[in-house]
Design an enzyme around this catalytic site. Structure first.
Site, PDB file in Angstrom:
ATOM      1  N   ARG A 125      71.521  18.991  45.475  1.00  0.00           N
ATOM      2  CA  ARG A 125      72.116  18.213  44.375  1.00  0.00           C
ATOM      3  C   ARG A 125      72.295  19.155  43.196  1.00  0.00           C
ATOM      4  O   ARG A 125      71.667  20.229  43.164  1.00  0.00           O
ATOM      5  CB  ARG A 125      71.173  17.080  43.971  1.00  0.00           C
ATOM      6  N   ARG A 218      70.552   6.798  39.182  1.00  0.00           N
ATOM      7  CA  ARG A 218      70.260   8.230  39.337  1.00  0.00           C
ATOM      8  C   ARG A 218      71.557   9.024  39.487  1.00  0.00           C
ATOM      9  O   ARG A 218      71.656  10.162  39.019  1.00  0.00           O
ATOM     10  CB  ARG A 218      69.331   8.454  40.542  1.00  0.00           C
ATOM     11  N   ARG A 229      70.791   4.833  52.439  1.00  0.00           N
ATOM     12  CA  ARG A 229      69.411   4.853  51.937  1.00  0.00           C
ATOM     13  C   ARG A 229      68.854   3.438  51.782  1.00  0.00           C
ATOM     14  O   ARG A 229      67.689   3.186  52.069  1.00  0.00           O
ATOM     15  CB  ARG A 229      69.348   5.613  50.601  1.00  0.00           C
TER      16      ARG A 229
HETATM   17  N1  LIG Z   1      59.424  14.054  57.224  1.00  0.00           N
HETATM   18  C1  LIG Z   1      59.795  14.646  56.105  1.00  0.00           C
HETATM   19  N2  LIG Z   1      60.462  13.953  55.155  1.00  0.00           N
HETATM   20  C2  LIG Z   1      60.810  14.594  54.032  1.00  0.00           C
HETATM   21  C3  LIG Z   1      60.523  15.953  53.800  1.00  0.00           C
HETATM   22  N3  LIG Z   1      61.011  16.298  52.579  1.00  0.00           N
HETATM   23  C4  LIG Z   1      61.557  15.201  52.076  1.00  0.00           C
HETATM   24  N4  LIG Z   1      61.448  14.151  52.937  1.00  0.00           N
HETATM   25  C5  LIG Z   1      61.870  12.765  52.774  1.00  0.00           C
HETATM   26  O1  LIG Z   1      63.261  12.676  52.963  1.00  0.00           O
HETATM   27  C6  LIG Z   1      63.754  11.576  52.242  1.00  0.00           C
HETATM   28  C7  LIG Z   1      65.009  11.977  51.500  1.00  0.00           C
HETATM   29  O2  LIG Z   1      64.680  12.923  50.497  1.00  0.00           O
HETATM   30  P1  LIG Z   1      65.781  13.415  49.482  1.00  0.00           P
HETATM   31  O3  LIG Z   1      66.970  13.897  50.233  1.00  0.00           O
HETATM   32  O4  LIG Z   1      65.139  14.372  48.543  1.00  0.00           O
HETATM   33  O5  LIG Z   1      66.254  12.087  48.761  1.00  0.00           O
HETATM   34  P2  LIG Z   1      65.516  11.053  47.791  1.00  0.00           P
HETATM   35  O6  LIG Z   1      64.319  10.512  48.505  1.00  0.00           O
HETATM   36  O7  LIG Z   1      66.571  10.048  47.584  1.00  0.00           O
HETATM   37  O8  LIG Z   1      65.155  11.782  46.538  1.00  0.00           O
HETATM   38  C8  LIG Z   1      62.615  11.092  51.362  1.00  0.00           C
HETATM   39  O9  LIG Z   1      62.029   9.949  51.969  1.00  0.00           O
HETATM   40  C9  LIG Z   1      61.647  12.239  51.366  1.00  0.00           C
HETATM   41  O10 LIG Z   1      60.311  11.774  51.221  1.00  0.00           O
HETATM   42  C10 LIG Z   1      59.819  16.658  54.813  1.00  0.00           C
HETATM   43  O11 LIG Z   1      59.507  17.842  54.716  1.00  0.00           O
HETATM   44  N5  LIG Z   1      59.504  15.965  55.935  1.00  0.00           N
HETATM   45  N1  LIG Z   2      59.090   2.804  37.299  1.00  0.00           N
HETATM   46  C1  LIG Z   2      60.366   3.130  37.111  1.00  0.00           C
HETATM   47  N2  LIG Z   2      61.162   2.320  36.376  1.00  0.00           N
HETATM   48  C2  LIG Z   2      62.474   2.631  36.174  1.00  0.00           C
HETATM   49  N3  LIG Z   2      63.082   3.726  36.666  1.00  0.00           N
HETATM   50  C3  LIG Z   2      62.339   4.553  37.415  1.00  0.00           C
HETATM   51  C4  LIG Z   2      60.946   4.320  37.668  1.00  0.00           C
HETATM   52  N4  LIG Z   2      60.474   5.321  38.442  1.00  0.00           N
HETATM   53  C5  LIG Z   2      61.508   6.153  38.650  1.00  0.00           C
HETATM   54  N5  LIG Z   2      62.625   5.715  38.045  1.00  0.00           N
HETATM   55  C6  LIG Z   2      63.970   6.308  38.087  1.00  0.00           C
HETATM   56  O1  LIG Z   2      64.514   5.984  39.357  1.00  0.00           O
HETATM   57  C7  LIG Z   2      65.316   7.053  39.845  1.00  0.00           C
HETATM   58  C8  LIG Z   2      64.793   7.480  41.220  1.00  0.00           C
HETATM   59  O2  LIG Z   2      63.536   8.138  41.067  1.00  0.00           O
HETATM   60  P1  LIG Z   2      63.139   9.385  41.946  1.00  0.00           P
HETATM   61  O3  LIG Z   2      61.860   9.903  41.397  1.00  0.00           O
HETATM   62  O4  LIG Z   2      64.285  10.341  42.038  1.00  0.00           O
HETATM   63  O5  LIG Z   2      62.913   8.660  43.364  1.00  0.00           O
HETATM   64  P2  LIG Z   2      62.584   9.263  44.798  1.00  0.00           P
HETATM   65  O6  LIG Z   2      62.042  10.656  44.600  1.00  0.00           O
HETATM   66  O7  LIG Z   2      61.559   8.335  45.349  1.00  0.00           O
HETATM   67  O8  LIG Z   2      63.854   9.246  45.569  1.00  0.00           O
HETATM   68  C9  LIG Z   2      65.255   8.156  38.809  1.00  0.00           C
HETATM   69  O9  LIG Z   2      66.436   8.119  38.045  1.00  0.00           O
HETATM   70  C10 LIG Z   2      64.021   7.820  37.972  1.00  0.00           C
HETATM   71  O10 LIG Z   2      64.178   8.238  36.656  1.00  0.00           O
END
Ligand SMILES: Nc1nc2c(ncn2[C@@H]2O[C@H](COP(=O)(O)OP(=O)(O)O)[C@@H](O)[C@H]2O)c(=O)[nH]1
Ligand SMILES: Nc1ncnc2c1ncn2[C@@H]1O[C@H](COP(=O)(O)OP(=O)(O)O)[C@@H](O)[C@H]1O
Length: 353
Positions: A125, A218, A229
């Site tokens: 990203r 986000r 998702r």
């Molecule tokens: N099994 C596994 N899942 C992962 C790993 N790294 C990230 N994830 C999971 O992949 C999913 C997607 O992550 P990401 O692409 O960063 O998107 P986001 O969760 O929307 O921020 C999330 O549920 C993460 O917890 C990994 O090393 N192993």
């Molecule tokens: N408790 C909360 N209330 C409102 N917004 C939140 C809260 N926790 C996280 N966010 C927002 O929600 C979005 C997704 O959070 P993020 O940490 O990227 O989620 P994930 O890592 O689980 O995918 C971000 O823009 C973050 O700022």
């Protein structure tokens, strides 16, 4: 009878096992001691962080791999003095706030926590940096490394491959920090059944509507990716709540309140010492000239030309009774003690760490 025995011996075939783990570099010599399910190797003249190794021949990991690959497997694991704090596995649906909570924790306790940088085949990203947020990689490269046993766990999530390499977790522990893993439920399940002892936390959204809002606000995904998702989120929440993988479930409604709860369950509720517990304890270089014997779970190393300051302290006891971890990562929980010399009559015990 004797002839039959001889024939049997002649029929013994050499097996070339699949070797997992990082092999130690060669040294000027080594001692080897057979423990129940692994061989302890002490490298002579090696640096203190490279002198203890284990070749696993019948551990849980080796047996698992043998079953999976259908071949004989042995696995290398580096030995480390002392213990690391249990890693923290954080799972939850996309957009629930895992990354936000982890960032807050790392910002408040930079010397206490370290992030396990996963590998992924998804595209970066805007703000994401290679090697910091993820190791962005090619599918074929990652698949080869998975085959070579370099990953603790991996899973296909939202159409991309994600995985935690053994090194990603071990480098954090080597630095004396507590490792945080942000992985999906499938990954958490794999870690649960691995040799890595961890604390498992599942983060839930207050509602599906709020989850969708956070994902949209986000603004990092396309409409198609957001829908994917959200489709996966329901199943993930169901598994997270009902499976017995997770030790704690956290609801991320109000961010500050959720963060306080997270800190509390990690034992960071009140006044906290910000100094990390170092995993690397003590310095001790094994001299070239030594002999080794084993009494129960204690390895006695007799340093013939002692490299220690005091000549009298030339007997070292290596305690292998509380080994933790192991292949495909490091073997921790080793303890060293100087126990004097024969001339001392084994008077006094002094922990070197
Ligand atoms: N099994 C596994 N899942 C992962 C790993 N790294 C990230 N994830 C999971 O992949 C999913 C997607 O992550 P990401 O692409 O960063 O998107 P986001 O969760 O929307 O921020 C999330 O549920 C993460 O917890 C990994 O090393 N192993
Ligand atoms: N408790 C909360 N209330 C409102 N917004 C939140 C809260 N926790 C996280 N966010 C927002 O929600 C979005 C997704 O959070 P993020 O940490 O990227 O989620 P994930 O890592 O689980 O995918 C971000 O823009 C973050 O700022």
């Amino acid at each position: 009878m004797e002839l039959a025995k001889l024939q049997l011996q002649l029929e013994i075939k050499w097996i070339h096992p699949t070797v997992h783990g990082t092999k130690p570099l060669s040294s000027k010599g080594h001692s080897a001691v057979f423990l129940n399910d692994r061989i302890l190797i002490l490298k002579k003249g090696a640096k203190s962080d490279d002198q203890i190794w284990f070749l696993e021949v019948d551990t849980q990991y080796v047996r698992q791999q043998q079953k999976q690959l259908g071949t004989e497997v042995v696995a290398w694991s580096k030995g480390v003095i002392g213990n690391a704090e249990k890693p923290v596995v954080i799972s939850g649906p996309s957009g629930v706030g895992k990354g936000t909570l982890i960032s807050m924790l790392m910002k408040e306790f930079p010397s206490m926590f370290g992030f396990s940088v996963s590998h992924t085949t998804r595209a970066p990203r805007g703000m994401e940096k290679d090697g910091v947020h993820y190791h962005f990689t090619e599918k074929s490269v990652m698949e080869k490394e998975i085959k070579d046993g370099k990953f603790l766990e991996f899973a296909s999530v939202h159409g991309n491959l994600y995985g935690t390499s053994v090194e990603a977790v071990e480098v954090v522990a080597d630095a004396g920090k507590r490792c945080i893993l942000d992985i999906d439920v499938q990954g958490a399940r794999s870690v649960r059944s691995s040799s890595l002892e961890a604390v498992f936390i599942f983060v839930c959204p207050p509602s599906m509507e709020e989850l969708e809002k956070r994902l949209r606000d986000r603004g990092t995904e396309t409409e198609e990716q957001i829908l994917k998702r959200l489709r996966n989120a329901a199943a993930e929440i169901e598994q997270g709540k009902s499976s017995n993988i997770f030790d704690f479930i956290l609801y991320n409604d109000n961010l500050e309140e959720c963060y306080e709860k997270l800190k509390k369950l990690l034992g960071l509720g009140g006044c906290v010492a910000a100094t990390p517990k170092s995993a690397a304890l003590g310095e001790f270089n094994l001299p070239l000239d030594h002999s080794v014997s084993k009494i129960d779970d204690k390895i006695i190393i007799n340093c013939i030309s002692s490299g220690l300051e005091k000549e009298s302290k030339n007997l070292i006891m290596l305690d292998v009774s509380a080994l933790k971890g192991g292949a495909p990562g490091r073997t921790r929980g080793l303890d060293f003690q100087a126990i004097g010399s024969f001339s001392d009559g084994l008077i006094g015990m002094e922990r070197l760490s």
